[in-house]
Design a protein around this motif. Sequence first.
Motif, PDB file in Angstrom:
ATOM      1  N   GLY A 148     -62.831 -93.613  38.167  1.00  0.00           N
ATOM      2  CA  GLY A 148     -63.430 -94.846  38.649  1.00  0.00           C
ATOM      3  C   GLY A 148     -62.633 -96.100  38.324  1.00  0.00           C
ATOM      4  N   ARG A 149     -61.487 -95.969  37.677  1.00  0.00           N
ATOM      5  CA  ARG A 149     -60.653 -97.112  37.301  1.00  0.00           C
ATOM      6  C   ARG A 149     -59.369 -97.096  38.135  1.00  0.00           C
ATOM      7  N   THR A 150     -58.848 -98.270  38.413  1.00  0.00           N
ATOM      8  CA  THR A 150     -57.747 -98.384  39.366  1.00  0.00           C
ATOM      9  C   THR A 150     -56.572 -99.152  38.786  1.00  0.00           C
ATOM     10  N   THR A 151     -55.394 -98.570  38.894  1.00  0.00           N
ATOM     11  CA  THR A 151     -54.134 -99.271  38.673  1.00  0.00           C
ATOM     12  C   THR A 151     -53.771 -99.962  39.973  1.00  0.00           C
ATOM     13  N   SER A 152     -53.482-101.270  39.927  1.00  0.00           N
ATOM     14  CA  SER A 152     -53.361-101.995  41.189  1.00  0.00           C
ATOM     15  C   SER A 152     -52.264-103.039  41.165  1.00  0.00           C
ATOM     16  N   ASN A 153     -51.783-103.342  42.379  1.00  0.00           N
ATOM     17  CA  ASN A 153     -50.800-104.406  42.600  1.00  0.00           C
ATOM     18  C   ASN A 153     -49.538-104.189  41.759  1.00  0.00           C
ATOM     19  N   ILE A 154     -48.914-103.054  41.977  1.00  0.00           N
ATOM     20  CA  ILE A 154     -47.695-102.699  41.262  1.00  0.00           C
ATOM     21  C   ILE A 154     -46.546-102.612  42.267  1.00  0.00           C
ATOM     22  N   THR A 155     -45.447-103.285  41.959  1.00  0.00           N
ATOM     23  CA  THR A 155     -44.246-103.221  42.780  1.00  0.00           C
ATOM     24  C   THR A 155     -43.147-102.514  41.999  1.00  0.00           C
ATOM     25  N   VAL A 156     -42.597-101.463  42.599  1.00  0.00           N
ATOM     26  CA  VAL A 156     -41.484-100.699  42.020  1.00  0.00           C
ATOM     27  C   VAL A 156     -40.288-100.933  42.935  1.00  0.00           C
ATOM     28  N   ARG A 157     -39.299-101.701  42.477  1.00  0.00           N
ATOM     29  CA  ARG A 157     -38.220-102.090  43.387  1.00  0.00           C
ATOM     30  C   ARG A 157     -36.866-102.126  42.673  1.00  0.00           C
TER      31      ARG A 157
ATOM     32  N   TYR B 197     -50.982-103.865  20.861  1.00  0.00           N
ATOM     33  CA  TYR B 197     -52.368-103.559  21.200  1.00  0.00           C
ATOM     34  C   TYR B 197     -53.163-104.859  21.258  1.00  0.00           C
ATOM     35  N   GLY B 198     -53.570-105.243  22.469  1.00  0.00           N
ATOM     36  CA  GLY B 198     -54.399-106.432  22.637  1.00  0.00           C
ATOM     37  C   GLY B 198     -55.847-106.090  22.389  1.00  0.00           C
ATOM     38  N   THR B 199     -56.266-106.184  21.130  1.00  0.00           N
ATOM     39  CA  THR B 199     -57.588-105.718  20.718  1.00  0.00           C
ATOM     40  C   THR B 199     -58.639-106.823  20.667  1.00  0.00           C
ATOM     41  N   SER B 200     -58.246-108.067  20.868  1.00  0.00           N
ATOM     42  CA  SER B 200     -59.153-109.193  20.696  1.00  0.00           C
ATOM     43  C   SER B 200     -59.713-109.661  22.039  1.00  0.00           C
ATOM     44  N   ALA B 201     -60.804-110.419  21.974  1.00  0.00           N
ATOM     45  CA  ALA B 201     -61.311-111.087  23.178  1.00  0.00           C
ATOM     46  C   ALA B 201     -60.360-112.177  23.652  1.00  0.00           C
ATOM     47  N   THR B 202     -59.563-112.723  22.745  1.00  0.00           N
ATOM     48  CA  THR B 202     -58.508-113.664  23.106  1.00  0.00           C
ATOM     49  C   THR B 202     -57.280-112.878  23.528  1.00  0.00           C
ATOM     50  N   PRO B 203     -56.767-113.065  24.736  1.00  0.00           N
ATOM     51  CA  PRO B 203     -55.665-112.215  25.183  1.00  0.00           C
ATOM     52  C   PRO B 203     -54.393-112.442  24.396  1.00  0.00           C
ATOM     53  N   MET B 204     -53.650-111.389  24.214  1.00  0.00           N
ATOM     54  CA  MET B 204     -52.289-111.476  23.718  1.00  0.00           C
ATOM     55  C   MET B 204     -51.430-111.942  24.892  1.00  0.00           C
TER      56      MET B 204
ATOM     57  N   GLY C 208     -60.488 -98.818  26.228  1.00  0.00           N
ATOM     58  CA  GLY C 208     -61.379 -99.372  25.230  1.00  0.00           C
ATOM     59  C   GLY C 208     -60.661-100.103  24.119  1.00  0.00           C
ATOM     60  N   VAL C 209     -59.384-100.396  24.312  1.00  0.00           N
ATOM     61  CA  VAL C 209     -58.631-101.140  23.308  1.00  0.00           C
ATOM     62  C   VAL C 209     -59.022-102.609  23.319  1.00  0.00           C
ATOM     63  N   GLY C 210     -59.110-103.205  24.509  1.00  0.00           N
ATOM     64  CA  GLY C 210     -59.540-104.587  24.667  1.00  0.00           C
ATOM     65  C   GLY C 210     -60.974-104.661  25.156  1.00  0.00           C
ATOM     66  N   PRO C 211     -61.513-105.881  25.276  1.00  0.00           N
ATOM     67  CA  PRO C 211     -62.894-106.032  25.731  1.00  0.00           C
ATOM     68  C   PRO C 211     -63.060-105.654  27.195  1.00  0.00           C
ATOM     69  N   SER C 212     -64.230-105.222  27.554  1.00  0.00           N
ATOM     70  CA  SER C 212     -64.526-104.856  28.940  1.00  0.00           C
ATOM     71  C   SER C 212     -64.244-106.040  29.859  1.00  0.00           C
ATOM     72  N   GLY C 213     -63.564-105.773  30.959  1.00  0.00           N
ATOM     73  CA  GLY C 213     -63.188-106.816  31.898  1.00  0.00           C
ATOM     74  C   GLY C 213     -61.807-107.389  31.664  1.00  0.00           C
TER      75      GLY C 213
ATOM     76  N   ASN D 266     -55.775-105.959  26.088  1.00  0.00           N
ATOM     77  CA  ASN D 266     -55.894-107.335  26.586  1.00  0.00           C
ATOM     78  C   ASN D 266     -54.581-108.092  26.381  1.00  0.00           C
ATOM     79  N   ILE D 267     -53.606-107.809  27.246  1.00  0.00           N
ATOM     80  CA  ILE D 267     -52.265-108.385  27.161  1.00  0.00           C
ATOM     81  C   ILE D 267     -51.886-108.933  28.528  1.00  0.00           C
ATOM     82  N   THR D 268     -51.365-110.154  28.555  1.00  0.00           N
ATOM     83  CA  THR D 268     -50.970-110.763  29.827  1.00  0.00           C
ATOM     84  C   THR D 268     -49.713-111.604  29.628  1.00  0.00           C
ATOM     85  N   ASN D 269     -48.985-111.817  30.715  1.00  0.00           N
ATOM     86  CA  ASN D 269     -47.760-112.640  30.708  1.00  0.00           C
ATOM     87  C   ASN D 269     -46.729-112.084  29.742  1.00  0.00           C
ATOM     88  N   PHE D 270     -46.079-111.027  30.176  1.00  0.00           N
ATOM     89  CA  PHE D 270     -45.087-110.368  29.330  1.00  0.00           C
ATOM     90  C   PHE D 270     -43.843-110.016  30.131  1.00  0.00           C
ATOM     91  N   VAL D 271     -42.755-109.908  29.408  1.00  0.00           N
ATOM     92  CA  VAL D 271     -41.514-109.367  29.952  1.00  0.00           C
ATOM     93  C   VAL D 271     -41.014-108.295  28.994  1.00  0.00           C
TER      94      VAL D 271
END
Length: 485
Positions: free
Chosen positions: A321-330, A193-200, A252-257, A226-231
């Motif tokens: 009003g929220r969008t899941t985007s740029n997903i490749t299933v291959r 859970y990326g709960t901080s303003a600093t990304p996990m 609402g787990v991470g900060p807005s944006g 708020n989680i980025t760069n993962f495998v």
Amino acid sequence: MNRSRRDRTPHTTPRLATPSLLLLAVGLFPACAAQPGPDDSGVDALEAELTAAPGPCGERSSGKIITVAPSGGDHRTIQAGLNAAAAGDTVLVKAGTYNENVSFKRGGSAAAGCLTLKGEAGAILDGTGKNGAGIDISSKSYVRVAGMTVQNFKGADTPIGISVSGSSSVLEIRDNVVHHIESSDDAHGIALYGTSATPMTDILVDGNEIRDCKLGSSESLVLNGNITNFVVSRNTVHDNDNIGIDFIGFEGVGPSGSDQARNGVCVDNVVYNITSARNPAYDGERSADGIYVDGGRDIVIERNRVDTSDIGIEIASEHRGRTTSNITVRNNFVSRSYQGNIMIGGYATNVGNAANISVLNNTLYQATGGEIIIQNNSDGVSIQNNILYGKTGNDYVSSGSNNRNVRVDNNIFFGASRSSAGAFADPRGRFVDPLLVGPPSDLHLASGSPAVDAGVDLGNQSGTSDIDGAARTSGASIDIGADER
């Protein structure tokens, strides 16, 4: 279509820590990191750089080995071993059953390396009589947990096998076995859970087995906020009563944006027997996904095997009003799902959206409800070079409402209609037997398959390797489906 009765309130209070800037590095066939958009060139370039790397922690260790054992070690409890450890140290847990909750009081460092908790064969963290998290990592970075068995955490206080929260970064969660984590409300096998303003960031979740869990309204393995760069790679997730692997945003787990799991790869996982049929939180509704992106963005889902789940792979957003985007299933094998093998878009017109979704070179086999279901509110869907082996009476591709810019092109269809792909025409589609080796157990191409050398060139979007990690193109042209013969 695993719906909004889930409660995803973070189970811990976020605490800030210094962010990690270490580049994610993974030792996979090709490893992948971030996807910048519908063109996958960023992912493929990083694949070439990272193939030899062992993971974000690397092999650096400047510290000592601290032994935990029922007798004869430095300490008799895992927590005591962790309390004594410093950056770069390894806490080595000998065979035995340890009845405790454990937490990391400190992490490692870029200079000294990761603080490692490593279980030898037979090292069991047992939660009998306890609840909460078995292993807790809260805003600690440069941490590795490997080789542990975590079991029997049960109760009302959101039991979790391995829990990571806050701004924790540069993490490896690998080769653990998590089972019998149970709650009728909410439980997780492994949760980040990326709960901080600093990304996990810089996360590897690799080679774990998560099985026989009763999860209530939650998931077997989840990255949320708020989680980025993962495998997320080479995990085996099976026989659980809710979602197998989930990448979540907008709860609402991470900060807005920044409240989205993003810029990651889900690769080489095996997921099966995932169903909410007997989950009391769902009253018999069968809606548990094998792999789910609910609000995430910029994620590649490739070379996974998903079988006998309520929904195979779903790309959706549950939030209006929220969008899941740029997903490749291959390059996935997906088979025998109860609803659809691949489902895209909001489950109703009044929930969220999906945009820029590519479904490429997958082999899909006999879902009860249809092979690809484009639900609602989808914009920009490309379905190319797939094998859709359907059931009599089903559409291969079906559609709900508010779906735009859908392209269905150069797929092979077999088992249902001999002339219609369903809701959308395929101008280059062929209605022929793809000659699979032995479905459902073996979805590879047999000798003489019409799928061989029959694909259209999609450039970087098809990835560099097929379902088995072999070269994605080995003949005159790419093959249709996930297997390159």
